[in-house]
Write an enzyme that holds these catalytic residues in place. Structure first.
Site, PDB file in Angstrom:
ATOM      1  N   GLU A  81      28.291  60.581 -14.302  1.00 51.70           N
ATOM      2  CA  GLU A  81      27.863  61.708 -13.451  1.00 51.70           C
ATOM      3  C   GLU A  81      27.555  62.907 -14.341  1.00 51.70           C
ATOM      4  OE1 GLU A  81      29.940  63.182  -9.689  1.00 51.70           O
ATOM      5  OE2 GLU A  81      30.325  64.819 -11.084  1.00 51.70           O
ATOM      6  N   ARG A  91      28.794  65.216   2.802  1.00 48.89           N
ATOM      7  CA  ARG A  91      28.806  66.368   3.709  1.00 48.89           C
ATOM      8  C   ARG A  91      28.795  67.673   2.919  1.00 48.89           C
ATOM      9  NH1 ARG A  91      34.138  68.186   6.545  1.00 48.89           N
ATOM     10  NH2 ARG A  91      34.316  68.947   4.418  1.00 48.89           N
ATOM     11  N   ALA A 100      28.996  63.369   6.964  1.00 48.22           N
ATOM     12  CA  ALA A 100      28.103  62.604   6.088  1.00 48.22           C
ATOM     13  C   ALA A 100      27.396  61.474   6.832  1.00 48.22           C
ATOM     14  CB  ALA A 100      28.899  62.060   4.902  1.00 48.22           C
ATOM     15  N   TYR A 152      37.980  58.448  -0.684  1.00 48.44           N
ATOM     16  CA  TYR A 152      39.121  59.228  -1.182  1.00 48.44           C
ATOM     17  C   TYR A 152      40.387  58.363  -1.222  1.00 48.44           C
ATOM     18  CZ  TYR A 152      35.679  62.744  -0.238  1.00 48.44           C
ATOM     19  OH  TYR A 152      34.498  63.457  -0.245  1.00 48.44           O
ATOM     20  N   HIS A 159      41.091  62.227   2.134  1.00 49.13           N
ATOM     21  CA  HIS A 159      40.358  63.500   2.100  1.00 49.13           C
ATOM     22  C   HIS A 159      41.277  64.622   2.598  1.00 49.13           C
ATOM     23  CE1 HIS A 159      37.458  66.600   3.408  1.00 49.13           C
ATOM     24  NE2 HIS A 159      36.805  66.194   2.329  1.00 49.13           N
ATOM     25  N   GLN A 170      36.638  59.536  -5.185  1.00 47.37           N
ATOM     26  CA  GLN A 170      37.127  60.767  -5.785  1.00 47.37           C
ATOM     27  C   GLN A 170      37.913  60.392  -7.049  1.00 47.37           C
ATOM     28  OE1 GLN A 170      37.055  63.731  -6.625  1.00 47.37           O
ATOM     29  NE2 GLN A 170      37.397  64.736  -4.652  1.00 47.37           N
ATOM     30  N   GLN A 178      41.106  72.209 -17.635  1.00 47.58           N
ATOM     31  CA  GLN A 178      40.385  71.331 -16.708  1.00 47.58           C
ATOM     32  C   GLN A 178      41.341  70.683 -15.698  1.00 47.58           C
ATOM     33  OE1 GLN A 178      38.522  68.313 -19.044  1.00 47.58           O
ATOM     34  NE2 GLN A 178      37.539  67.369 -17.281  1.00 47.58           N
TER      35      GLN A 178
HETATM   36  P1  FAD Z   1      32.594  63.122   5.368  1.00 49.15           P
HETATM   37  O1  FAD Z   1      32.490  61.685   5.127  1.00 49.15           O
HETATM   38  O2  FAD Z   1      31.740  63.705   6.428  1.00 49.15           O
HETATM   39  O3  FAD Z   1      34.131  63.444   5.656  1.00 49.15           O
HETATM   40  C1  FAD Z   1      34.613  64.788   5.663  1.00 49.15           C
HETATM   41  C2  FAD Z   1      35.875  64.838   6.519  1.00 49.15           C
HETATM   42  O4  FAD Z   1      35.530  64.648   7.894  1.00 49.15           O
HETATM   43  C3  FAD Z   1      36.903  63.756   6.190  1.00 49.15           C
HETATM   44  O5  FAD Z   1      38.191  64.303   6.368  1.00 49.15           O
HETATM   45  C4  FAD Z   1      36.613  62.679   7.231  1.00 49.15           C
HETATM   46  O6  FAD Z   1      37.745  61.865   7.482  1.00 49.15           O
HETATM   47  C5  FAD Z   1      36.223  63.531   8.428  1.00 49.15           C
HETATM   48  N1  FAD Z   1      35.291  62.866   9.362  1.00 49.15           N
HETATM   49  C6  FAD Z   1      34.247  62.056   9.036  1.00 49.15           C
HETATM   50  N2  FAD Z   1      33.612  61.647  10.157  1.00 49.15           N
HETATM   51  C7  FAD Z   1      34.259  62.224  11.219  1.00 49.15           C
HETATM   52  C8  FAD Z   1      34.101  62.203  12.622  1.00 49.15           C
HETATM   53  N3  FAD Z   1      33.145  61.466  13.199  1.00 49.15           N
HETATM   54  N4  FAD Z   1      34.955  62.928  13.388  1.00 49.15           N
HETATM   55  C9  FAD Z   1      35.964  63.665  12.841  1.00 49.15           C
HETATM   56  N5  FAD Z   1      36.155  63.711  11.490  1.00 49.15           N
HETATM   57  C10 FAD Z   1      35.330  63.011  10.697  1.00 49.15           C
HETATM   58  N6  FAD Z   1      30.172  68.111  -3.193  1.00 49.15           N
HETATM   59  C11 FAD Z   1      29.053  68.829  -3.494  1.00 49.15           C
HETATM   60  O7  FAD Z   1      28.888  69.966  -3.013  1.00 49.15           O
HETATM   61  N7  FAD Z   1      28.067  68.311  -4.302  1.00 49.15           N
HETATM   62  C12 FAD Z   1      28.174  67.070  -4.866  1.00 49.15           C
HETATM   63  O8  FAD Z   1      27.281  66.630  -5.584  1.00 49.15           O
HETATM   64  C13 FAD Z   1      29.357  66.292  -4.583  1.00 49.15           C
HETATM   65  N8  FAD Z   1      29.510  65.052  -5.107  1.00 49.15           N
HETATM   66  C14 FAD Z   1      30.621  64.298  -4.781  1.00 49.15           C
HETATM   67  C15 FAD Z   1      30.746  62.994  -5.291  1.00 49.15           C
HETATM   68  C16 FAD Z   1      31.863  62.236  -4.990  1.00 49.15           C
HETATM   69  C17 FAD Z   1      31.961  60.830  -5.540  1.00 49.15           C
HETATM   70  C18 FAD Z   1      32.908  62.777  -4.182  1.00 49.15           C
HETATM   71  C19 FAD Z   1      34.141  61.954  -3.880  1.00 49.15           C
HETATM   72  C20 FAD Z   1      32.793  64.059  -3.672  1.00 49.15           C
HETATM   73  C21 FAD Z   1      31.652  64.840  -3.953  1.00 49.15           C
HETATM   74  N9  FAD Z   1      31.492  66.137  -3.429  1.00 49.15           N
HETATM   75  C22 FAD Z   1      30.351  66.871  -3.726  1.00 49.15           C
HETATM   76  C23 FAD Z   1      32.536  66.734  -2.596  1.00 49.15           C
HETATM   77  C24 FAD Z   1      32.336  66.416  -1.085  1.00 49.15           C
HETATM   78  O9  FAD Z   1      31.170  67.048  -0.619  1.00 49.15           O
HETATM   79  C25 FAD Z   1      33.571  66.913  -0.339  1.00 49.15           C
HETATM   80  O10 FAD Z   1      34.695  66.129  -0.681  1.00 49.15           O
HETATM   81  C26 FAD Z   1      33.451  67.074   1.171  1.00 49.15           C
HETATM   82  O11 FAD Z   1      34.572  67.847   1.619  1.00 49.15           O
HETATM   83  C27 FAD Z   1      33.451  65.777   1.989  1.00 49.15           C
HETATM   84  O12 FAD Z   1      32.289  65.098   1.840  1.00 49.15           O
HETATM   85  P2  FAD Z   1      32.104  63.616   2.504  1.00 49.15           P
HETATM   86  O13 FAD Z   1      30.718  63.225   2.271  1.00 49.15           O
HETATM   87  O14 FAD Z   1      33.180  62.721   2.041  1.00 49.15           O
HETATM   88  O15 FAD Z   1      32.334  63.997   4.056  1.00 49.15           O
END
Ligand code: FAD
Length: 290
Positions: free
Chosen positions: A17, A106, A124, A144, A148, A175, A211
């Site tokens: 990454e 997300r 997401a 996660y 999360h 993560q 870090q």
């Molecule tokens: P989601 O999958 O939408 O989940 C977020 C939360 O909502 C979780 O607690 C989940 O359980 C809950 N949830 C999901 N669906 C529902 C539903 N239908 N109803 C109720 N709750 C629900 N951030 C950046 O800004 N830029 C990046 O480039 C970036 N890269 C990343 C790469 C990786 C590998 C990881 C692990 C994280 C990265 N992040 C990045 C951070 C990420 O954006 C955050 O962790 C964010 O808070 C959650 O994103 P998600 O896509 O997992 O969200």
């Protein structure tokens, strides 16, 4: 190439990454970093998306550079603060540039953020649905192993994860974690819940003492005693800490592979020399298992 193709057959893969710069005048430096990284021949390289959807053009520029360096790019995309129109614009630009892989995220909710209207995606899985409607992309999503931070329970988190896969996520990137048992337990739970896509283990080499605090705050990861001891002993000695961090990450990867985890993603923090050291430490393992 699609990442689903790279991951099929469960061969060993090690991907990197990188992140884009915060200012445009550093873009050449970031591109140079990509070119340096590509010499280590990662299986693919991902590029992050600015928090709150900022600087999307920078991500695009770096994704193009990865592609031009002969490595398959994976472009991250977040949705939380972007309108549907803005998302569509970014996805169509990726398509135009021949970028086939998107990590659909997300994004973190900025403090005090209130959803303006239904033009915004809340989760997401909605972004995954939108990307699927816009083209033939290979879509990945985040997972996660230590839950999360916003989730009420592990059970709820896994249910949401399963839904992302049902919507079309073809692989998951985890993560960062420092305790392999946490990842292995999580992987087993995913199998029990019929989440059957490849789960790529996210490894962050901690190469300086500052870090670690930030990484743990951001990731919610637990830190094993062994790692605390390393910090205690070498934290004030940058060269030793860097070496110890590289060795710890390499050992973590070898232990994962010994436990049947073949797909590794290294959070390189834009440090080509760290990525190269880890790849050197794995050279025979990689070439004998590709
Ligand atoms: P989601 O999958 O939408 O989940 C977020 C939360 O909502 C979780 O607690 C989940 O359980 C809950 N949830 C999901 N669906 C529902 C539903 N239908 N109803 C109720 N709750 C629900 N951030 C950046 O800004 N830029 C990046 O480039 C970036 N890269 C990343 C790469 C990786 C590998 C990881 C692990 C994280 C990265 N992040 C990045 C951070 C990420 O954006 C955050 O962790 C964010 O808070 C959650 O994103 P998600 O896509 O997992 O969200």
């Amino acid at each position: 190439m699609k990442i689903s193709e790279i991951l099929k057959n469960n061969k060993v893969t090690v991907s990197f990454e990188v992140f884009p710069p915060k200012q445009w005048d550093k873009i050449e430096w970031a591109k140079q970093t990509v070119r340096e990284m590509s010499k280590s021949k990662p299986s693919f390289m991902s590029v992050t998306y600015g928090a709150a959807g900022t600087r999307s053009g920078f991500t695009q520029e770096i994704a193009n550079e990865i592609k031009d360096s002969g490595i398959t790019p994976l472009s991250h995309l977040t949705c939380i603060t972007s309108t549907r129109n803005k998302i569509d614009e970014v996805v169509l630009e990726l398509k135009k540039n021949g970028i086939e892989n998107i990590l659909a995220l997300r994004g973190d909710i900025p403090e005090g953020f209130v959803f303006p209207d239904e033009q915004y995606f809340r989760y997401a899985y909605e972004l995954i649905n939108e990307i699927k409607a816009l083209g033939d992309f290979c879509i990945g999503a985040a997972c996660y192993p230590e839950v999360h931070p916003e989730s009420k329970s592990k059970k709820e988190d896994i249910e949401h994860l399963k839904y992302k896969v049902e919507c079309g996520a073809e692989f998951l990137t985890s993560q960062m974690f420092f305790d392999n048992d946490k990842f292995l337990e999580f992987k087993e739970l995913c199998e029990i819940k019929d989440i059957n896509v490849p789960i790529i283990a996210g490894i962050m080499p901690i190469t300086n003492a500052n870090q670690i605090k930030r990484s743990i705050e951001l990731s919610n990861s637990s830190v094993p005693k062994k790692f605390f001891k390393i910090m205690e002993r070498f934290g004030d000695d940058p060269k030793s800490m860097k070496q110890a961090g590289i060795v710890y990450a390499t050992e973590q990867i070898i232990d994962l592979m010994a436990n049947g985890v073949n797909n590794i993603h290294i959070y390189t923090m834009n440090k080509p020399e760290v990525a190269a050291h880890i790849m050197n430490g794995l050279s025979d393992i990689i070439s004998n298992n590709e």
